[in-house]
Write a protein that holds these residues in place. Structure first.
Motif, PDB file in Angstrom:
ATOM      1  N   ALA A  59       0.964  -1.434   0.328  1.00 15.83           N
ATOM      2  CA  ALA A  59       0.424   0.012  -0.001  1.00 15.83           C
ATOM      3  C   ALA A  59       0.894   1.169   0.357  1.00 15.83           C
ATOM      4  O   ALA A  59       1.553   1.620   0.478  1.00 15.83           O
ATOM      5  CB  ALA A  59      -0.904  -0.113   1.110  1.00 15.83           C
ATOM      6  N   ILE A  60       0.583   2.237  -0.977  1.00 17.42           N
ATOM      7  CA  ILE A  60       1.059   3.704  -0.701  1.00 17.42           C
ATOM      8  C   ILE A  60       0.155   4.779  -0.879  1.00 17.42           C
ATOM      9  O   ILE A  60      -0.914   3.975  -1.660  1.00 17.42           O
ATOM     10  CB  ILE A  60       2.165   3.701  -2.376  1.00 17.42           C
ATOM     11  CG1 ILE A  60       2.872   2.271  -2.100  1.00 17.42           C
ATOM     12  CG2 ILE A  60       2.593   5.072  -2.321  1.00 17.42           C
ATOM     13  CD1 ILE A  60       3.645   3.118  -1.568  1.00 17.42           C
ATOM     14  N   VAL A  61       0.230   5.368   0.358  1.00 12.76           N
ATOM     15  CA  VAL A  61      -1.152   6.522   0.234  1.00 12.76           C
ATOM     16  C   VAL A  61      -1.532   7.411   0.013  1.00 12.76           C
ATOM     17  O   VAL A  61       0.218   8.297   0.141  1.00 12.76           O
ATOM     18  CB  VAL A  61      -1.996   6.181   2.007  1.00 12.76           C
ATOM     19  CG1 VAL A  61      -2.559   4.271   1.971  1.00 12.76           C
ATOM     20  CG2 VAL A  61      -0.047   6.101   3.181  1.00 12.76           C
ATOM     21  N   ARG A  62      -1.587   8.652  -0.130  1.00 13.09           N
ATOM     22  CA  ARG A  62      -1.879   9.974  -0.490  1.00 13.09           C
ATOM     23  C   ARG A  62      -2.894  10.352   0.433  1.00 13.09           C
ATOM     24  O   ARG A  62      -3.863   9.693   1.143  1.00 13.09           O
ATOM     25  CB  ARG A  62      -2.349   9.654  -1.588  1.00 13.09           C
ATOM     26  CG  ARG A  62      -1.421   9.530  -3.173  1.00 13.09           C
ATOM     27  CD  ARG A  62      -1.313   9.154  -4.453  1.00 13.09           C
ATOM     28  NE  ARG A  62      -0.961   8.746  -5.307  1.00 13.09           N
ATOM     29  CZ  ARG A  62      -0.602   6.892  -5.215  1.00 13.09           C
ATOM     30  NH1 ARG A  62      -1.073   6.402  -4.265  1.00 13.09           N
ATOM     31  NH2 ARG A  62       1.055   7.329  -5.956  1.00 13.09           N
ATOM     32  N   ASP A  63      -2.969  11.857   0.569  1.00 11.42           N
ATOM     33  CA  ASP A  63      -3.526  12.671   1.424  1.00 11.42           C
ATOM     34  C   ASP A  63      -5.071  12.319   1.322  1.00 11.42           C
ATOM     35  O   ASP A  63      -5.877  12.412   2.221  1.00 11.42           O
ATOM     36  CB  ASP A  63      -3.684  14.091   1.241  1.00 11.42           C
ATOM     37  CG  ASP A  63      -1.896  14.876   2.340  1.00 11.42           C
ATOM     38  OD1 ASP A  63      -2.188  14.344   3.178  1.00 11.42           O
ATOM     39  OD2 ASP A  63      -1.786  15.701   1.801  1.00 11.42           O
ATOM     40  N   ASP A  64      -5.482  12.506   0.097  1.00 13.24           N
ATOM     41  CA  ASP A  64      -6.798  11.616  -0.625  1.00 13.24           C
ATOM     42  C   ASP A  64      -7.823  10.583   0.172  1.00 13.24           C
ATOM     43  O   ASP A  64      -8.455  10.322  -0.208  1.00 13.24           O
ATOM     44  CB  ASP A  64      -7.508  12.104  -1.163  1.00 13.24           C
ATOM     45  CG  ASP A  64      -6.433  12.062  -2.523  1.00 13.24           C
ATOM     46  OD1 ASP A  64      -5.956  11.047  -2.307  1.00 13.24           O
ATOM     47  OD2 ASP A  64      -7.273  12.211  -3.785  1.00 13.24           O
ATOM     48  N   ASP A  65      -6.337   9.301   0.413  1.00 14.27           N
ATOM     49  CA  ASP A  65      -7.280   8.025   1.172  1.00 14.27           C
ATOM     50  C   ASP A  65      -8.213   7.573   2.166  1.00 14.27           C
ATOM     51  O   ASP A  65      -7.860   8.850   2.846  1.00 14.27           O
ATOM     52  CB  ASP A  65      -6.119   7.488   0.742  1.00 14.27           C
ATOM     53  CG  ASP A  65      -5.497   6.980  -0.919  1.00 14.27           C
ATOM     54  OD1 ASP A  65      -5.749   7.480  -2.143  1.00 14.27           O
ATOM     55  OD2 ASP A  65      -4.040   6.519  -0.855  1.00 14.27           O
ATOM     56  N   ARG A  66      -8.280   7.384   1.845  1.00 15.91           N
ATOM     57  CA  ARG A  66      -9.453   6.515   3.193  1.00 15.91           C
ATOM     58  C   ARG A  66      -8.467   5.189   3.850  1.00 15.91           C
ATOM     59  O   ARG A  66      -8.780   4.483   2.651  1.00 15.91           O
ATOM     60  CB  ARG A  66     -10.933   6.777   3.005  1.00 15.91           C
ATOM     61  CG  ARG A  66     -11.612   7.979   2.958  1.00 15.91           C
ATOM     62  CD  ARG A  66     -13.256   7.661   2.209  1.00 15.91           C
ATOM     63  NE  ARG A  66     -13.561   6.459   1.495  1.00 15.91           N
ATOM     64  CZ  ARG A  66     -13.308   6.029   0.106  1.00 15.91           C
ATOM     65  NH1 ARG A  66     -12.610   7.037  -0.632  1.00 15.91           N
ATOM     66  NH2 ARG A  66     -14.057   4.788  -0.381  1.00 15.91           N
ATOM     67  N   VAL A  67      -8.553   5.260   4.856  1.00 12.68           N
ATOM     68  CA  VAL A  67      -7.303   3.486   4.717  1.00 12.68           C
ATOM     69  C   VAL A  67      -7.755   3.393   6.304  1.00 12.68           C
ATOM     70  O   VAL A  67      -8.029   4.313   7.050  1.00 12.68           O
ATOM     71  CB  VAL A  67      -6.123   4.382   5.305  1.00 12.68           C
ATOM     72  CG1 VAL A  67      -5.508   2.853   5.624  1.00 12.68           C
ATOM     73  CG2 VAL A  67      -5.035   4.913   4.078  1.00 12.68           C
ATOM     74  N   ALA A  68      -8.372   2.045   6.641  1.00 17.49           N
ATOM     75  CA  ALA A  68      -9.093   1.482   7.253  1.00 17.49           C
ATOM     76  C   ALA A  68      -7.700   0.212   8.117  1.00 17.49           C
ATOM     77  O   ALA A  68      -7.661  -0.605   6.941  1.00 17.49           O
ATOM     78  CB  ALA A  68      -9.801   0.743   7.489  1.00 17.49           C
TER      79      ALA A  68
END
Length: 76
Positions: A59-68
């Motif tokens: 997983a590479i995440v960005r500011d606009d992502d929703r992560v759980a």
């Protein structure tokens, strides 16, 4: 990034909250985010990014992502 910590993972968050906003400088490995928050990586069993099941290490995440993040759940 909007982060949701399921079950007891919230115990490790600042103020023991189950949701928090994490500001990122750019695309960031989710593993690095979890390590920075001092979450127990061995207890993270399920990861979703924008409602899609994703392996933590991919997983590479960005500011606009929703992560759980969720631990394994056992009942009995």
């Amino acid at each position: 990034m909007h982060l949701r910590l399921g079950a007891h993972l919230a115990w490790y968050a600042p103020d023991r909250v189950s949701t928090l906003q994490v500001d990122l400088a750019g695309p960031t490995p989710l593993r690095r985010v979890a390590e920075g928050l001092k979450l127990p990586l061995g207890e993270i069993a399920l990861v979703t990014v924008n409602d899609r099941l994703t392996p933590l290490d991919d997983a590479i995440v960005r500011d606009d992502d929703r992560v759980a993040l969720y631990p394994a759940v056992c009942a009995g």
